[in-house]
Write a protein that holds these residues in place. Structure first.
Motif, mmCIF file in Angstrom:
data_model
loop_
_atom_site.group_PDB
_atom_site.id
_atom_site.type_symbol
_atom_site.label_atom_id
_atom_site.label_comp_id
_atom_site.label_asym_id
_atom_site.label_seq_id
_atom_site.Cartn_x
_atom_site.Cartn_y
_atom_site.Cartn_z
ATOM 1 N N GLY A 94 0.815 -1.207 0.000
ATOM 2 C CA GLY A 94 0.000 0.000 0.000
ATOM 3 C C GLY A 94 0.844 1.250 0.000
ATOM 4 N N SER A 95 1.889 1.249 0.825
ATOM 5 C CA SER A 95 2.790 2.397 0.890
ATOM 6 C C SER A 95 3.535 2.578 -0.429
ATOM 7 C CB SER A 95 3.779 2.200 2.041
ATOM 8 O OG SER A 95 4.692 3.267 2.108
ATOM 9 N N LEU A 96 3.967 1.458 -1.035
ATOM 10 C CA LEU A 96 4.684 1.506 -2.303
ATOM 11 C C LEU A 96 3.799 2.058 -3.420
ATOM 12 C CD1 LEU A 96 7.123 0.758 -4.115
ATOM 13 C CD2 LEU A 96 6.078 -1.498 -4.380
ATOM 14 N N ILE A 135 1.347 15.165 -4.088
ATOM 15 C CA ILE A 135 0.690 15.288 -2.788
ATOM 16 C C ILE A 135 0.870 14.034 -1.940
ATOM 17 C CG2 ILE A 135 -1.539 14.411 -3.615
ATOM 18 C CD1 ILE A 135 -2.891 16.425 -1.726
ATOM 19 N N PHE A 136 1.054 12.852 -2.609
ATOM 20 C CA PHE A 136 1.193 11.597 -1.873
ATOM 21 C C PHE A 136 2.603 11.379 -1.331
ATOM 22 C CE2 PHE A 136 -2.430 10.355 -4.768
ATOM 23 C CZ PHE A 136 -3.384 10.373 -3.772
ATOM 24 N N VAL A 194 0.292 12.010 5.404
ATOM 25 C CA VAL A 194 -1.140 11.942 5.714
ATOM 26 C C VAL A 194 -1.961 11.592 4.482
ATOM 27 C CG1 VAL A 194 -3.144 13.284 6.453
ATOM 28 C CG2 VAL A 194 -0.967 13.538 7.654
ATOM 29 N N TYR A 195 -1.645 12.236 3.354
ATOM 30 C CA TYR A 195 -2.433 12.000 2.144
ATOM 31 C C TYR A 195 -2.211 10.586 1.598
ATOM 32 C CZ TYR A 195 -3.025 17.034 2.360
ATOM 33 O OH TYR A 195 -3.337 18.311 2.775
ATOM 34 N N GLY A 196 -0.972 10.119 1.693
ATOM 35 C CA GLY A 196 -0.686 8.758 1.248
ATOM 36 C C GLY A 196 -1.426 7.725 2.079
ATOM 37 N N ALA A 228 1.861 -2.872 -7.834
ATOM 38 C CA ALA A 228 1.745 -2.855 -6.376
ATOM 39 C C ALA A 228 0.295 -3.022 -5.935
ATOM 40 C CB ALA A 228 2.326 -1.562 -5.820
ATOM 41 N N ILE A 229 -0.608 -2.315 -6.607
ATOM 42 C CA ILE A 229 -2.022 -2.432 -6.248
ATOM 43 C C ILE A 229 -2.542 -3.827 -6.563
ATOM 44 C CG2 ILE A 229 -4.351 -1.622 -6.818
ATOM 45 C CD1 ILE A 229 -3.203 1.178 -7.148
#
Length: 474
Positions: free
Chosen positions: A106-108, A119-120, A126-128, A295-296
């Motif tokens: 998820g982070s990747l 923004i991510f 926070v946005y990520g 990744a997703i």
């Protein structure tokens, strides 16, 4: 179980496996390898790792065919060989590796999205975290629609993620520079093959290579929902062939367009830098888009796996029966809720303590090797019980067990000891499940194993507290 028409077929199982294995690691594998090894040792390391995991896949296929009633995933083979407690530890390790890995994926994914939407950031702001959390629960409710529905989505994701990888490989074949590829092939002072120097590089490269093959047994995890056992065996072999080919070609060919030193200095994802050096900026855009999809996609497939593992173990009375609950689509509601709830917790923890990510990534890697090792030696034990002789299958099991043992050794003592922090509290869950089902808790041998595990867990806490083990910088 669902109706036959809702069972997962060959394409669905292949999609699930390929999508879960080919995640984000492949996009930076050439950089990880180049930092420690030249192309010759890298090729050897990938071949050895591929052969080792290939033998493991063959063992799984033999076990799947020999014990068709064991359809709860790879943990069931360890349970068959060494009893309920070992089966539980393997199931716990496998499940923990999957859901902890989902946090990293998820982070990747949102870190890669940061290439297009700054923004991510690095995926941990926070946005990520908000974006990853929203996507997590969208996946959650899609999976609740049933395994067949979810596997069809994975089919589309698999095609979408393999297309940029295929374009990358074809581009590198066309741009192949023989002089670049053969320059410093062995990475030695003399330029020639030298056992000591080459083997040292191979060992370092294998540490990076072994992790990217984790999940190759994905089709076996879903064997109870497959149309038949033949489909599982075919899906496992086809998936492994695709995965190995993609890893080998994408990594080795990178050394034919950039030097080892240039590869070692590329920023993540390194594949984008390689592609950009050949075709320009559109190549970097293509690969970064591929990272997002990959990744997703891996995250989606592994989210399915995490719920399925808990569900199957609860059915077998290894985990508490609360996790055996399913909805009208035969999706494991409580098992999936716990898994995704823990992923959500770790997402939020990244905002408070960045070091939580390091420990999570460590546990996700090391816990998977435990079930792999026990399944391998269970294969040997079960084969011996059936045949009482050293045949071809026994030889296969011995070699596979030695390979898994070698990988465990290479991972390091600190890694293995920290893993016990996860397994030790799990003993209480095992006791809960056994008493809930009015079953004997431990055999004599299992009591000894549980005691030793607890001691290791306590020692690990002491070592971390005293600074002997630094989980942040391991």
């Amino acid at each position: 179980m669902g109706k036959e028409e809702n069972k997962v077929g060959l394409i669905g199982l292949v999609a699930l496996t390929v999508t879960s294995v080919i995640g984000g690691g492949i996009f930076n594998l050439m950089n990880d390898m180049a930092r420690n090894s030249s192309v010759g040792p890298v090729t050897i390391a990938l071949i050895i790792s591929g052969a080792g995991m290939g033998m493991f896949v063959l063992c799984l296929n033999h076990l799947t065919n020999r014990y068709p009633e064991l359809n709860a995933g790879i943990y069931s083979f360890a349970q068959k060989g060494f009893g309920n407690f070992v089966g539980f530890i393997c199931a716990l390790g496998y499940w923990a590796s999957i859901f902890l890995g989902n946090v990293a994926l998820g982070s990747l994914a949102f870190s890669a999205l940061g290439y297009f939407f700054p923004i991510f950031g690095d995926g941990q702001n926070v946005y990520g975290v908000i974006g990853a959390s929203v996507l997590l629960w969208i996946m959650h409710f899609l999976i609740l629609k049933g395994s067949d529905f979810a596997s069809k989505i994975n089919g589309f994701i698999t095609v979408a993620k393999l297309v940029p990888l295929l374009i990358f490989i074809i581009t590198l074949v066309v741009a192949f520079k023989y002089d670049m590829f053969t320059a410093n092939f062995w990475g030695t002072v003399s330029g020639n093959f030298e056992w000591g120097a080459v083997l040292s590089q191979v060992r370092k490269a294998m540490v990076s290579a072994v992790w990217v093959f984790v999940g190759v047994e994905g089709a076996v995890v879903y064997s109870s929902r497959a149309k038949n056992k033949n489909v599982v065996a075919k899906a496992t072999i086809v998936s492994f062939a695709i995965i190995t080919s993609v890893y080998l070609l994408s990594t080795v060919l990178s050394f034919a367009v950039l030097s080892r030193s240039d590869l070692a200095e590329l920023s993540k994802p390194a594949m984008a830098g390689v592609m950009e050096s050949v075709v320009g900026q559109w190549g970097a855009i293509l690969i970064n888009a591929g990272v997002v999809i990959s990744a997703i996609g891996a995250w989606f497939a592994c989210t399915m796996f995490s719920g399925e593992i808990l569900y199957q173990t609860a059915k077998e009375k290894i985990f508490p029966k609360v996790f055996a609950k399913v909805n009208k689509h035969d999706a494991p509601t409580n098992a999936l809720l716990l898994s995704d709830g823990l992923v959500q917790f770790f997402f939020f923890s990244l905002l408070i303590n960045k070091s939580a990510y390091n420990l999570m990534a460590l546990l996700a890697s090391s816990t998977m090797l435990v079930p792999y090792f026990f399944v391998s030696i269970s294969y040997c034990k079960l084969n011996w019980q059936d045949n009482r002789k050293i045949n071809g299958q026994m030889f296969l099991g011995i070699i596979t067990s030695l390979y898994m043992g070698l990988v465990l050794y290479m991972s390091g003592f600190d890694y293995l000891l920290v893993t016990t922090l996860l397994f030790t509290p799990g003993i209480l869950v095992f006791i809960w499940a056994r008493k809930e089902n009015k079953l004997p808790v431990f055999t004599k041998g299992e009591k000894i194993g549980a005691t030793l595990l607890t001691i290791c867990g306590i020692l690990c806490i002491v070592f971390i507290a005293t600074g002997t083990i630094d989980v942040v910088n391991m």
